[in-house]
Design a protein around this motif. Structure first.
Motif, PDB file in Angstrom:
ATOM      1  N   VAL A  48      20.070  34.060  12.160  1.00  0.00           N
ATOM      2  CA  VAL A  48      19.284  35.046  11.413  1.00  0.00           C
ATOM      3  C   VAL A  48      18.963  36.199  12.365  1.00  0.00           C
ATOM      4  O   VAL A  48      18.491  35.971  13.492  1.00  0.00           O
ATOM      5  CB  VAL A  48      17.989  34.439  10.856  1.00  0.00           C
ATOM      6  CG1 VAL A  48      17.105  35.533  10.251  1.00  0.00           C
ATOM      7  CG2 VAL A  48      18.305  33.389   9.800  1.00  0.00           C
ATOM      8  N   MET A  49      19.219  37.406  11.922  1.00  0.00           N
ATOM      9  CA  MET A  49      18.902  38.590  12.723  1.00  0.00           C
ATOM     10  C   MET A  49      17.459  39.004  12.450  1.00  0.00           C
ATOM     11  O   MET A  49      17.068  39.271  11.306  1.00  0.00           O
ATOM     12  CB  MET A  49      19.845  39.736  12.379  1.00  0.00           C
ATOM     13  CG  MET A  49      19.537  41.028  13.133  1.00  0.00           C
ATOM     14  SD  MET A  49      19.729  40.838  14.915  1.00  0.00           S
ATOM     15  CE  MET A  49      21.513  40.685  15.041  1.00  0.00           C
ATOM     16  N   LEU A  50      16.661  39.044  13.493  1.00  0.00           N
ATOM     17  CA  LEU A  50      15.276  39.498  13.408  1.00  0.00           C
ATOM     18  C   LEU A  50      15.202  40.919  13.940  1.00  0.00           C
ATOM     19  O   LEU A  50      15.801  41.230  14.976  1.00  0.00           O
ATOM     20  CB  LEU A  50      14.356  38.580  14.221  1.00  0.00           C
ATOM     21  CG  LEU A  50      14.401  37.087  13.865  1.00  0.00           C
ATOM     22  CD1 LEU A  50      13.507  36.297  14.808  1.00  0.00           C
ATOM     23  CD2 LEU A  50      13.985  36.870  12.425  1.00  0.00           C
ATOM     24  N   GLU A  51      14.455  41.756  13.234  1.00  0.00           N
ATOM     25  CA  GLU A  51      14.437  43.170  13.615  1.00  0.00           C
ATOM     26  C   GLU A  51      13.085  43.791  13.332  1.00  0.00           C
ATOM     27  O   GLU A  51      12.465  43.516  12.294  1.00  0.00           O
ATOM     28  CB  GLU A  51      15.529  43.919  12.845  1.00  0.00           C
ATOM     29  CG  GLU A  51      15.726  45.361  13.283  1.00  0.00           C
ATOM     30  CD  GLU A  51      16.867  46.021  12.526  1.00  0.00           C
ATOM     31  OE1 GLU A  51      18.022  45.909  12.993  1.00  0.00           O
ATOM     32  OE2 GLU A  51      16.603  46.621  11.469  1.00  0.00           O
ATOM     33  N   ARG A  59       5.820  50.245  20.599  1.00  0.00           N
ATOM     34  CA  ARG A  59       4.912  49.115  20.514  1.00  0.00           C
ATOM     35  C   ARG A  59       4.842  48.578  19.085  1.00  0.00           C
ATOM     36  O   ARG A  59       4.829  47.356  18.873  1.00  0.00           O
ATOM     37  CB  ARG A  59       3.520  49.531  21.015  1.00  0.00           C
ATOM     38  CG  ARG A  59       2.508  48.384  21.022  1.00  0.00           C
ATOM     39  CD  ARG A  59       1.170  48.881  21.577  1.00  0.00           C
ATOM     40  NE  ARG A  59       1.311  49.302  22.958  1.00  0.00           N
ATOM     41  CZ  ARG A  59       1.221  48.463  23.988  1.00  0.00           C
ATOM     42  NH1 ARG A  59       1.031  47.183  23.784  1.00  0.00           N
ATOM     43  NH2 ARG A  59       1.343  48.931  25.222  1.00  0.00           N
ATOM     44  N   ALA A  60       4.816  49.487  18.124  1.00  0.00           N
ATOM     45  CA  ALA A  60       4.773  49.051  16.723  1.00  0.00           C
ATOM     46  C   ALA A  60       6.060  48.319  16.331  1.00  0.00           C
ATOM     47  O   ALA A  60       6.033  47.365  15.558  1.00  0.00           O
ATOM     48  CB  ALA A  60       4.554  50.257  15.809  1.00  0.00           C
ATOM     49  N   ALA A  61       7.187  48.753  16.888  1.00  0.00           N
ATOM     50  CA  ALA A  61       8.454  48.079  16.602  1.00  0.00           C
ATOM     51  C   ALA A  61       8.432  46.643  17.134  1.00  0.00           C
ATOM     52  O   ALA A  61       8.909  45.711  16.483  1.00  0.00           O
ATOM     53  CB  ALA A  61       9.613  48.857  17.216  1.00  0.00           C
ATOM     54  N   LEU A  62       7.856  46.474  18.322  1.00  0.00           N
ATOM     55  CA  LEU A  62       7.754  45.129  18.895  1.00  0.00           C
ATOM     56  C   LEU A  62       6.825  44.246  18.069  1.00  0.00           C
ATOM     57  O   LEU A  62       7.055  43.038  17.909  1.00  0.00           O
ATOM     58  CB  LEU A  62       7.263  45.213  20.343  1.00  0.00           C
ATOM     59  CG  LEU A  62       8.220  45.883  21.340  1.00  0.00           C
ATOM     60  CD1 LEU A  62       7.564  46.031  22.707  1.00  0.00           C
ATOM     61  CD2 LEU A  62       9.511  45.078  21.454  1.00  0.00           C
ATOM     62  N   VAL A  63       5.752  44.830  17.554  1.00  0.00           N
ATOM     63  CA  VAL A  63       4.826  44.070  16.697  1.00  0.00           C
ATOM     64  C   VAL A  63       5.530  43.623  15.426  1.00  0.00           C
ATOM     65  O   VAL A  63       5.377  42.480  14.971  1.00  0.00           O
ATOM     66  CB  VAL A  63       3.580  44.920  16.363  1.00  0.00           C
ATOM     67  CG1 VAL A  63       2.738  44.224  15.294  1.00  0.00           C
ATOM     68  CG2 VAL A  63       2.755  45.173  17.605  1.00  0.00           C
ATOM     69  N   ARG A  64       6.334  44.490  14.846  1.00  0.00           N
ATOM     70  CA  ARG A  64       7.069  44.131  13.628  1.00  0.00           C
ATOM     71  C   ARG A  64       8.075  43.003  13.916  1.00  0.00           C
ATOM     72  O   ARG A  64       8.276  42.104  13.091  1.00  0.00           O
ATOM     73  CB  ARG A  64       7.791  45.351  13.069  1.00  0.00           C
ATOM     74  CG  ARG A  64       6.861  46.417  12.511  1.00  0.00           C
ATOM     75  CD  ARG A  64       7.643  47.584  11.937  1.00  0.00           C
ATOM     76  NE  ARG A  64       6.762  48.634  11.448  1.00  0.00           N
ATOM     77  CZ  ARG A  64       6.219  48.643  10.221  1.00  0.00           C
ATOM     78  NH1 ARG A  64       6.487  47.659   9.385  1.00  0.00           N
ATOM     79  NH2 ARG A  64       5.424  49.633   9.854  1.00  0.00           N
ATOM     80  N   LEU A  65       8.702  43.057  15.072  1.00  0.00           N
ATOM     81  CA  LEU A  65       9.625  41.985  15.440  1.00  0.00           C
ATOM     82  C   LEU A  65       8.878  40.664  15.575  1.00  0.00           C
ATOM     83  O   LEU A  65       9.368  39.617  15.138  1.00  0.00           O
ATOM     84  CB  LEU A  65      10.336  42.339  16.742  1.00  0.00           C
ATOM     85  CG  LEU A  65      11.272  41.262  17.302  1.00  0.00           C
ATOM     86  CD1 LEU A  65      12.404  40.959  16.320  1.00  0.00           C
ATOM     87  CD2 LEU A  65      11.841  41.689  18.645  1.00  0.00           C
ATOM     88  N   GLN A  66       7.707  40.705  16.163  1.00  0.00           N
ATOM     89  CA  GLN A  66       6.908  39.496  16.307  1.00  0.00           C
ATOM     90  C   GLN A  66       6.517  38.936  14.939  1.00  0.00           C
ATOM     91  O   GLN A  66       6.517  37.709  14.726  1.00  0.00           O
ATOM     92  CB  GLN A  66       5.658  39.802  17.137  1.00  0.00           C
ATOM     93  CG  GLN A  66       4.730  38.607  17.356  1.00  0.00           C
ATOM     94  CD  GLN A  66       5.395  37.494  18.138  1.00  0.00           C
ATOM     95  OE1 GLN A  66       6.262  37.762  18.968  1.00  0.00           O
ATOM     96  NE2 GLN A  66       4.981  36.255  17.885  1.00  0.00           N
ATOM     97  N   GLU A 115       7.362  35.190  13.384  1.00  0.00           N
ATOM     98  CA  GLU A 115       6.366  34.278  12.832  1.00  0.00           C
ATOM     99  C   GLU A 115       6.707  33.891  11.390  1.00  0.00           C
ATOM    100  O   GLU A 115       6.510  32.741  10.985  1.00  0.00           O
ATOM    101  CB  GLU A 115       4.986  34.933  12.903  1.00  0.00           C
ATOM    102  CG  GLU A 115       4.492  35.142  14.331  1.00  0.00           C
ATOM    103  CD  GLU A 115       3.193  35.913  14.386  1.00  0.00           C
ATOM    104  OE1 GLU A 115       2.723  36.362  13.316  1.00  0.00           O
ATOM    105  OE2 GLU A 115       2.636  36.073  15.505  1.00  0.00           O
ATOM    106  N   LYS A 116       7.238  34.836  10.635  1.00  0.00           N
ATOM    107  CA  LYS A 116       7.627  34.529   9.256  1.00  0.00           C
ATOM    108  C   LYS A 116       8.774  33.525   9.219  1.00  0.00           C
ATOM    109  O   LYS A 116       8.798  32.611   8.384  1.00  0.00           O
ATOM    110  CB  LYS A 116       8.027  35.818   8.526  1.00  0.00           C
ATOM    111  CG  LYS A 116       8.331  35.606   7.049  1.00  0.00           C
ATOM    112  CD  LYS A 116       8.450  36.943   6.318  1.00  0.00           C
ATOM    113  CE  LYS A 116       9.611  37.760   6.808  1.00  0.00           C
ATOM    114  NZ  LYS A 116       9.840  38.972   5.966  1.00  0.00           N
ATOM    115  N   ASP A 142      13.898  33.470  -0.083  1.00  0.00           N
ATOM    116  CA  ASP A 142      12.696  34.037  -0.696  1.00  0.00           C
ATOM    117  C   ASP A 142      11.965  34.979   0.260  1.00  0.00           C
ATOM    118  O   ASP A 142      11.337  35.944  -0.166  1.00  0.00           O
ATOM    119  CB  ASP A 142      11.750  32.915  -1.137  1.00  0.00           C
ATOM    120  CG  ASP A 142      12.279  32.167  -2.351  1.00  0.00           C
ATOM    121  OD1 ASP A 142      13.186  32.708  -3.034  1.00  0.00           O
ATOM    122  OD2 ASP A 142      11.803  31.039  -2.614  1.00  0.00           O
ATOM    123  N   ALA A 143      12.071  34.671   1.572  1.00  0.00           N
ATOM    124  CA  ALA A 143      11.395  35.513   2.565  1.00  0.00           C
ATOM    125  C   ALA A 143      12.188  36.762   2.906  1.00  0.00           C
ATOM    126  O   ALA A 143      11.724  37.601   3.671  1.00  0.00           O
ATOM    127  CB  ALA A 143      11.126  34.703   3.839  1.00  0.00           C
TER     128      ALA A 143
END
Length: 278
Positions: free
Chosen positions: A75-78, A85-92, A96-97, A154-155
């Motif tokens: 699965v590619m996470l992006e 910094r906001a991009a890294l938060v979105r990746l995190q 978690e999802k 679903d996610a």
């Protein structure tokens, strides 16, 4: 042709033809009238049958299908944002999802973090985005495959091509040889009953096994299929089923996948003595 052979089986060509026709579907049998070189050749000359009885060889096969024990997915996470910094938060958040979908019992390996810039638009409308990405790899077994895959779809995760793993030993077990030998003996007993003769000792045994190349089988026909993948079938039993509106197309696409299966064939041959009818 010896007198004993003629007495047991009649005309060789006729008996052989009947046996061949019967054996096309279930087993093979070869007759070996191993009773010496003396035979009835002419006149009233007696047949000098040796004491060694004749024999015949009968062959039976059994097959076992081996399905994969697990399947590996990527699965590619992006994470994408104008601010690094906001991009890294979105990746995190994506990580978690994914962890919530997989639960705590499925191990996940993540590739090293990658960052790159992405430019969209031109001139005054040009926007530079920072993209942080990582690839997650994990394995699903037959028990959790269906529920986890639906949760991922679903996610909103895009699941990559599966890699199926045959973890169990593909060598045929003793039960396959036992089954093939029992089948060969059963056919020999039936042949003896029909031919009007008795069986003696087993004087020869041959066996072999062959593993075929993987064949593709629809996922829905394998153990990886789970009712959770087709839960909307339950609606059909209701008097007034509600329309299904939330089925992810990826689930249907996944149901059309082909799963590799391997087949092992065991062949056992028994050479058995021919004795006069009791």
């Amino acid at each position: 042709m010896s007198c004993l052979y003629r007495a047991l089986f009649g005309d060789r060509e006729t008996a052989g033809h009947a046996i061949d026709e019967h054996n096309k579907k279930e087993f093979m049998m070869t007759l070996t009238p191993d009773i010496g070189d003396a035979c009835c050749t002419s006149g009233n000359r007696p047949c000098q049958v040796h004491n060694k009885p004749g024999s015949f060889t009968i062959t039976a096969t059994t097959e076992a299908t081996r399905e994969p024990t697990s399947v590996a997915y990527t699965v590619m996470l992006e994470g994408k944002d104008k601010d690094r910094r906001a991009a890294l938060v979105r990746l995190q958040e994506e990580s978690e999802k994914l962890a919530q979908c997989l639960g705590g019992e499925i191990d996940v390996s993540l590739s090293p973090l990658q960052e790159y810039s992405q430019t969209e638009g031109e001139g005054r409308r040009e926007t530079v985005w920072t993209v942080a990405s990582s690839t997650a790899k994990f394995q699903l077994d037959q028990e959790n495959f269906g529920s986890v895959f639906v949760a991922l779809a679903d996610a909103g995760f895009r699941v990559g091509d599966p890699v199926y793993d045959f973890a169990q030993d593909l060598e045929p077990g003793a039960d396959l040889y036992e089954e093939a030998a029992a089948l060969a003996l059963e056919k020999a007993q039936a042949t003896a009953a029909g031919g009007g003769f008795s069986l003696g000792d087993v004087v020869g045994v041959g066996f072999s096994d062959v593993a075929s190349d993987p064949a593709l089988r629809p996922l829905i026909e394998t153990s990886f299929f789970s009712p959770s993948l087709f839960s909307f079938n339950a609606l059909r039993s209701q008097p007034d089923p509600e329309p299904v509106v939330n089925l992810d197309p990826e689930v249907f696409e996944m149901l059309n996948q082909k799963v590799p299966v391997k087949m092992t064939t065991v062949v056992v041959s028994l050479t058995i003595e021919i004795l006069p009818a009791a």
